[in-house]
Motif scaffolding. Structure first.
Motif, PDB file in Angstrom:
ATOM      1  N   MET A  26      38.091  43.905  47.358  1.00  0.00           N
ATOM      2  CA  MET A  26      38.711  43.295  48.533  1.00  0.00           C
ATOM      3  C   MET A  26      39.079  41.844  48.254  1.00  0.00           C
ATOM      4  N   LEU A  27      40.254  41.453  48.732  1.00  0.00           N
ATOM      5  CA  LEU A  27      40.692  40.067  48.547  1.00  0.00           C
ATOM      6  C   LEU A  27      39.767  39.145  49.335  1.00  0.00           C
ATOM      7  N   LYS A  28      39.328  38.068  48.688  1.00  0.00           N
ATOM      8  CA  LYS A  28      38.349  37.172  49.302  1.00  0.00           C
ATOM      9  C   LYS A  28      39.021  36.031  50.070  1.00  0.00           C
TER      10      LYS A  28
ATOM     11  N   ASN B  41      38.998  25.102  35.527  1.00  0.00           N
ATOM     12  CA  ASN B  41      39.374  26.492  35.227  1.00  0.00           C
ATOM     13  C   ASN B  41      39.641  27.349  36.464  1.00  0.00           C
ATOM     14  N   ILE B  42      40.023  26.694  37.560  1.00  0.00           N
ATOM     15  CA  ILE B  42      40.489  27.421  38.750  1.00  0.00           C
ATOM     16  C   ILE B  42      41.831  26.806  39.178  1.00  0.00           C
TER      17      ILE B  42
ATOM     18  N   ASN C 268      54.348  36.476  56.791  1.00  0.00           N
ATOM     19  CA  ASN C 268      53.667  37.416  55.896  1.00  0.00           C
ATOM     20  C   ASN C 268      53.276  36.749  54.578  1.00  0.00           C
TER      21      ASN C 268
ATOM     22  N   ASP D  51      50.879  44.126  54.263  1.00  0.00           N
ATOM     23  CA  ASP D  51      49.933  43.007  54.314  1.00  0.00           C
ATOM     24  C   ASP D  51      50.625  41.803  53.670  1.00  0.00           C
ATOM     25  N   ILE D  52      49.896  40.685  53.608  1.00  0.00           N
ATOM     26  CA  ILE D  52      50.475  39.465  53.048  1.00  0.00           C
ATOM     27  C   ILE D  52      50.901  39.688  51.604  1.00  0.00           C
ATOM     28  N   VAL D  53      52.124  39.297  51.280  1.00  0.00           N
ATOM     29  CA  VAL D  53      52.613  39.336  49.906  1.00  0.00           C
ATOM     30  C   VAL D  53      53.090  37.921  49.563  1.00  0.00           C
ATOM     31  N   PRO D  54      52.722  37.348  48.430  1.00  0.00           N
ATOM     32  CA  PRO D  54      52.009  37.932  47.295  1.00  0.00           C
ATOM     33  C   PRO D  54      50.512  38.179  47.538  1.00  0.00           C
ATOM     34  N   HIS D  55      49.956  39.019  46.649  1.00  0.00           N
ATOM     35  CA  HIS D  55      48.507  39.167  46.541  1.00  0.00           C
ATOM     36  C   HIS D  55      48.023  37.884  45.875  1.00  0.00           C
ATOM     37  N   MET D  56      47.433  36.980  46.658  1.00  0.00           N
ATOM     38  CA  MET D  56      47.064  35.672  46.130  1.00  0.00           C
ATOM     39  C   MET D  56      45.612  35.372  46.426  1.00  0.00           C
TER      40      MET D  56
ATOM     41  N   TRP E 215      41.251  35.600  45.035  1.00  0.00           N
ATOM     42  CA  TRP E 215      40.213  36.213  44.196  1.00  0.00           C
ATOM     43  C   TRP E 215      39.932  37.634  44.664  1.00  0.00           C
ATOM     44  N   ASN E 216      39.909  38.570  43.720  1.00  0.00           N
ATOM     45  CA  ASN E 216      39.614  39.955  44.062  1.00  0.00           C
ATOM     46  C   ASN E 216      38.716  40.559  42.983  1.00  0.00           C
ATOM     47  N   ASN E 217      37.904  41.532  43.400  1.00  0.00           N
ATOM     48  CA  ASN E 217      37.012  42.218  42.464  1.00  0.00           C
ATOM     49  C   ASN E 217      37.721  43.460  41.903  1.00  0.00           C
TER      50      ASN E 217
ATOM     51  N   ASN F 113      34.837  38.582  40.527  1.00  0.00           N
ATOM     52  CA  ASN F 113      36.164  38.291  41.070  1.00  0.00           C
ATOM     53  C   ASN F 113      37.008  37.502  40.078  1.00  0.00           C
TER      54      ASN F 113
ATOM     55  N   TYR G 225      41.209  35.746  39.577  1.00  0.00           N
ATOM     56  CA  TYR G 225      42.284  35.162  40.385  1.00  0.00           C
ATOM     57  C   TYR G 225      43.645  35.829  40.127  1.00  0.00           C
TER      58      TYR G 225
ATOM     59  N   VAL H 184      47.824  36.166  41.411  1.00  0.00           N
ATOM     60  CA  VAL H 184      48.947  35.754  42.255  1.00  0.00           C
ATOM     61  C   VAL H 184      50.182  36.516  41.777  1.00  0.00           C
TER      62      VAL H 184
ATOM     63  N   ASP I   9      42.387  46.904  44.039  1.00  0.00           N
ATOM     64  CA  ASP I   9      43.008  47.476  45.217  1.00  0.00           C
ATOM     65  C   ASP I   9      43.502  46.352  46.113  1.00  0.00           C
ATOM     66  N   TYR I  10      44.804  46.314  46.355  1.00  0.00           N
ATOM     67  CA  TYR I  10      45.364  45.420  47.366  1.00  0.00           C
ATOM     68  C   TYR I  10      46.626  46.092  47.913  1.00  0.00           C
TER      69      TYR I  10
ATOM     70  N   LYS J  11      42.632  31.019  34.863  1.00  0.00           N
ATOM     71  CA  LYS J  11      42.367  30.356  36.144  1.00  0.00           C
ATOM     72  C   LYS J  11      41.218  31.027  36.890  1.00  0.00           C
TER      73      LYS J  11
END
Lengths: 250, 192
Positions: A1-3, A74-75, A195, B108-113, B115-117, B134, B136, B138, B154-155, B177
């Motif tokens: 899931m996106l955080k 590094n972020i 969006n 949903d929001i685009v871009p996928h921007m 942190w994701n697992n 997680n 990063y 974009v 998954d996004y 990043k």
């Protein structure tokens, strides 16, 4: 899931962080690199550097600082403050900034948004909106909030998306500095009308304020400066709290 | 020496900076000989598929990339370039991976921007990395899942987070990043 993203903002003046307290783990809170590294270690998801002097003489200092940040951090990080032209953007991106944040210049010349997006990609264009609720309406303010405009905030947000903006950084001037919480109504209205990602800014004073903004609005990130800078809410503690409150957090 | 392929994509220096932090020397180059002789190659990318492909073809780098025998890592747009085709600019790509690159639907929001697992990970590129970690992202376009997918995320739709075929590796996310997890992945690649 996106955080959901927790984003500390560092105010930069003449290449130095506007002074906060010295954290135990850093020697010099005035050194933007040291402070930024400390935020990264605490778990910050992105960083924003805001050049609050933004005079021509200080521009070169800022570019040198951005190069150093890019080497050490590094972020992803965003640089904003005083960006007026595609040349300003180009210099910052070449120095290593992942994104740039534009504000007054975009209001004055909306095509700048498209110009940056075409040349460097939408993902690097953050458009900052300073908004204030006055006479029953949320409107856009420019020049660090000193000048009012007749532009309605929701209209401007939609325009930003249409023009190629990649992200909106929304600061409520009514809330900024109050520590009474984010402006949930306008943040939700803006995030529902576009969006692209919306970052909420202004008013964070407690951990619960972040929970509120993530639960009650469509914001995908929360930005704050002083509560992190003065160590009032350590980032790691905030993130642990949000995790226990079932918010998706890294 | 590690070669970072120079092309008309933005912010290539961030990959070089990440390698420097890990103690590796690298050069940013479009010289075919330097690329073919490098122990490891990285194809970075923030940009747009059709103009990137056009540039690579113009410089003859498409053929150079295909003939690389040492490990090469594509990042973000670099992954898209290694696929068969991208909807972005209706672009025929290098066809290393048997997958199409599609635009995220606007549900949903685009871009996928952010942190994701992972949903799944596999192989040595992910040594000491777990699916709960997680990284990063974009991106507004994603690669379908195919037999060369080695990690998924998954996004809006499930998609390829990483792919591999022989010496060709690619990640949709930006390891340069992605804090300590990204550094671990880069280290895993550099130690292949």
């Amino acid at each position: 899931m996106l955080k959901k993203r927790i984003i500390p903002c560092l105010d930069i003046k003449n290449g130095r962080t506007v002074k906060g307290i010295n954290f135990v783990d850093i020697k010099d809170a005035g050194d933007p690199i040291e402070l930024a590294k400390s935020y990264v270690e605490q778990g910050a998801d992105e960083l924003v550097f805001l050049d609050i002097t933004a005079t021509i003489e200080n521009r070169a200092t800022l570019i040198e600082l951005v190069k150093k940040i890019a080497l050490e951090i590094n972020i992803p990080f965003t640089v904003g403050g005083g960006i007026n032209s595609i040349e300003d953007v180009s210099k910052l991106i070449k120095a290593g900034a992942d994104k740039v944040s534009i504000n007054s210049a975009a209001v004055k010349n909306p095509s700048l948004i498209t110009e940056i997006a075409d040349q460097f990609g939408s993902q690097c264009v953050v458009v900052a909106i300073d908004t204030k609720f006055e006479n029953n309406e949320w409107k856009v303010f420019v020049h660090g909030g000193r000048t009012s405009t007749e532009i309605k905030t929701i209209y401007w947000a939609k325009q930003i998306e249409k023009l190629g903006g990649g992200e909106i950084l929304l600061t409520s001037m009514n809330n900024d500095g109050t520590k009474a919480g984010f402006a949930l109504d306008i943040t939700d209205q803006v995030s529902k009308s576009v969006n692209i990602p919306v970052i909420a800014s202004g008013g964070a004073g407690t951990k619960a304020h972040f929970k509120d903004v993530f639960e009650k609005t469509g914001a995908t990130g929360g930005l704050a400066a002083s509560i992190f800078h003065y160590g009032e809410i350590p980032i790691q503690m905030l993130k642990n709290y949000l995790k226990t409150e079932k918010i998706a957090i890294r | 020496m590690i070669a970072i392929i120079k092309y008309n994509a933005g912010n290539i220096s961030s990959v070089k900076n990440a390698l420097t932090r890990l103690g590796y020397k690298s050069i940013i180059t479009d010289d075919p000989e330097a690329i073919l002789n490098a122990e490891k190659v990285i194809l970075p990318g923030v940009g747009e598929a059709s103009s990137a492909m056009k540039y690579l073809i113009q410089k003859g780098l498409d053929k150079v990339i295909l003939s690389i025998k040492n490990p090469i890592l594509g990042i973000c747009l670099g992954l898209h370039i290694m696929c068969d085709y991208s909807e972005e600019g209706d672009t025929k790509c290098l066809n290393i991976f048997n997958a199409k690159v599609k635009k995220f639907p606007n549900r949903d929001i685009v871009p996928h921007m952010g942190w994701n697992n992972f949903n799944s990970i596999d192989g040595s590129l992910f040594n000491n990395i777990s699916i709960d970690n997680n990284v990063y992202y974009v991106h507004g376009f994603y690669a379908e899942i195919c037999s060369q997918t080695i990690a998924t995320c998954d996004y809006i739709e499930p998609f390829s987070a990483a792919m591999q075929k022989d010496n060709f590796y690619a990640t949709q996310f930006h390891p340069e990043k992605s804090a300590d997890i990204g550094e671990q992945l880069l280290k895993n690649f550099l130690e292949l």
